[in-house]
Scaffold this active site. Structure first.
Site, PDB file in Angstrom:
ATOM      1  N   CYS A 228      46.323  48.199  39.356  1.00 31.95           N
ATOM      2  CA  CYS A 228      45.904  46.970  38.695  1.00 31.95           C
ATOM      3  C   CYS A 228      46.634  46.246  37.829  1.00 31.95           C
ATOM      4  O   CYS A 228      47.973  46.275  38.210  1.00 31.95           O
ATOM      5  CB  CYS A 228      44.390  47.203  38.362  1.00 31.95           C
ATOM      6  SG  CYS A 228      44.263  48.434  36.841  1.00 31.95           S
ATOM      7  N   ARG A 233      41.114  49.342  36.150  1.00 31.62           N
ATOM      8  CA  ARG A 233      40.336  49.089  37.338  1.00 31.62           C
ATOM      9  C   ARG A 233      40.783  49.973  38.411  1.00 31.62           C
ATOM     10  O   ARG A 233      39.852  50.696  39.098  1.00 31.62           O
ATOM     11  CB  ARG A 233      40.740  47.663  37.853  1.00 31.62           C
ATOM     12  CG  ARG A 233      39.830  46.416  36.828  1.00 31.62           C
ATOM     13  CD  ARG A 233      40.060  45.270  37.356  1.00 31.62           C
ATOM     14  NE  ARG A 233      41.356  44.991  36.786  1.00 31.62           N
ATOM     15  CZ  ARG A 233      42.102  43.537  36.987  1.00 31.62           C
ATOM     16  NH1 ARG A 233      41.366  42.772  37.639  1.00 31.62           N
ATOM     17  NH2 ARG A 233      43.219  43.477  36.439  1.00 31.62           N
TER      18      ARG A 233
END
Length: 268
Positions: A228, A233
């Protein structure tokens, strides 16, 4: 204690907590969430302790000394089975599991949906802070887990290799970002991390995750790297890949590094 599944449900964990075991519960929720109520016995770990926090790539893995202090404080031993959860659907929990892989500790589970699923199951919470018996830990990092720019560059043109970009579509398309170069790694497949969570089921991993990813081209016959902006994430997408038995690795430098590196190719 019998071997536990990688993805564990709240009711399964609740039953285990009533028995003597070698579980270490790690809560990566915000401090406020933890203070308001957590699973009995869970130790709070601020997620920043997993990171180097050094610009321009603050999301890279923490140094060995920092990791030694953290896992010694937690009392980690080779026999410890770690159960990890957070309050956001699995990003930080996945990053912790990736960190365990990086130091070679393979005994772990993810509480599916984290504290949201636990609360939805109407299971008890406590505000008591558990006592932890420290251990002496000396870690080494596995270069097959902690991959770098060169590892990705070597595989970019190979047919069995795919990059899973867990950022938002706007970041992927170069419409938003903070690095000198915007866009995505050439050939990368964009699948926002939140697309794999089920908001109607306590933020658990969606039941059709395998089919959903296969429709995008993220399949079991590929060697997958996920990233990410800071490998937060993509901590969740990493654990989803592991839960599905995919051949997946996480890129800790993520876009913060790739988008700032002078020698990395970018597509928009």
């Amino acid at each position: 204690m019998a071997a536990l599944p990688f993805v564990i449900e709240p009711t399964q964990l609740a039953a285990l907590l009533a028995q003597p075991n070698q579980l270490l519960l790690v809560d990566l929720s915000s401090d406020a969430t933890y203070q308001q109520g957590h699973i009995d016995g869970a130790v709070h770990v601020p997620p920043q302790l997993l990171l180097c926090n050094q610009p321009p790539v603050p999301g890279k893995i923490a140094g060995v000394d920092q990791l030694n202090r953290l896992f010694s404080f937690l009392g980690l031993t080779p026999e410890t089975h770690v159960v990890v959860y957070d309050d956001e659907g699995g990003g930080w929990a996945g990053r912790f599991i990736w960190t365990l892989d990086a130091i070679g500790h393979k005994r772990y589970s993810y509480l599916n949906g984290g504290i949201h699923a636990w609360k939805a199951s109407k299971l008890p919470l406590t505000t008591e802070i558990p006592a932890v018996k420290p251990s002496q830990v000396s870690v080494t990092l596995d270069p097959n887990v902690v991959i770098e720019v060169r590892d990705i560059l070597c595989d970019l043109d190979k047919a069995d290799f795919v990059v899973w970009d867990a950022r938002s579509p706007a970041e992927y398309h170069g419409q938003r970002g903070s690095t000198p170069k915007l866009g995505h790694i050439p050939g990368a497949i964009n699948c926002d991390w939140t697309n794999l969570m089920d908001p109607d089921n306590g933020l658990r991993i969606r039941e059709d995750a395998r089919e959903y990813l296969a429709d995008l081209g993220i399949t079991a016959d590929k060697r997958i790297v996920t990233h990410c902006q800071s490998h937060h994430r993509s901590g969740f997408t990493y654990l989803v890949g592991k839960a599905l038995g995919l051949n997946i690795r996480g890129y800790h430098g993520s876009w913060a590094e790739w988008g700032s590196h002078p020698d990395t190719p970018v597509e928009v």
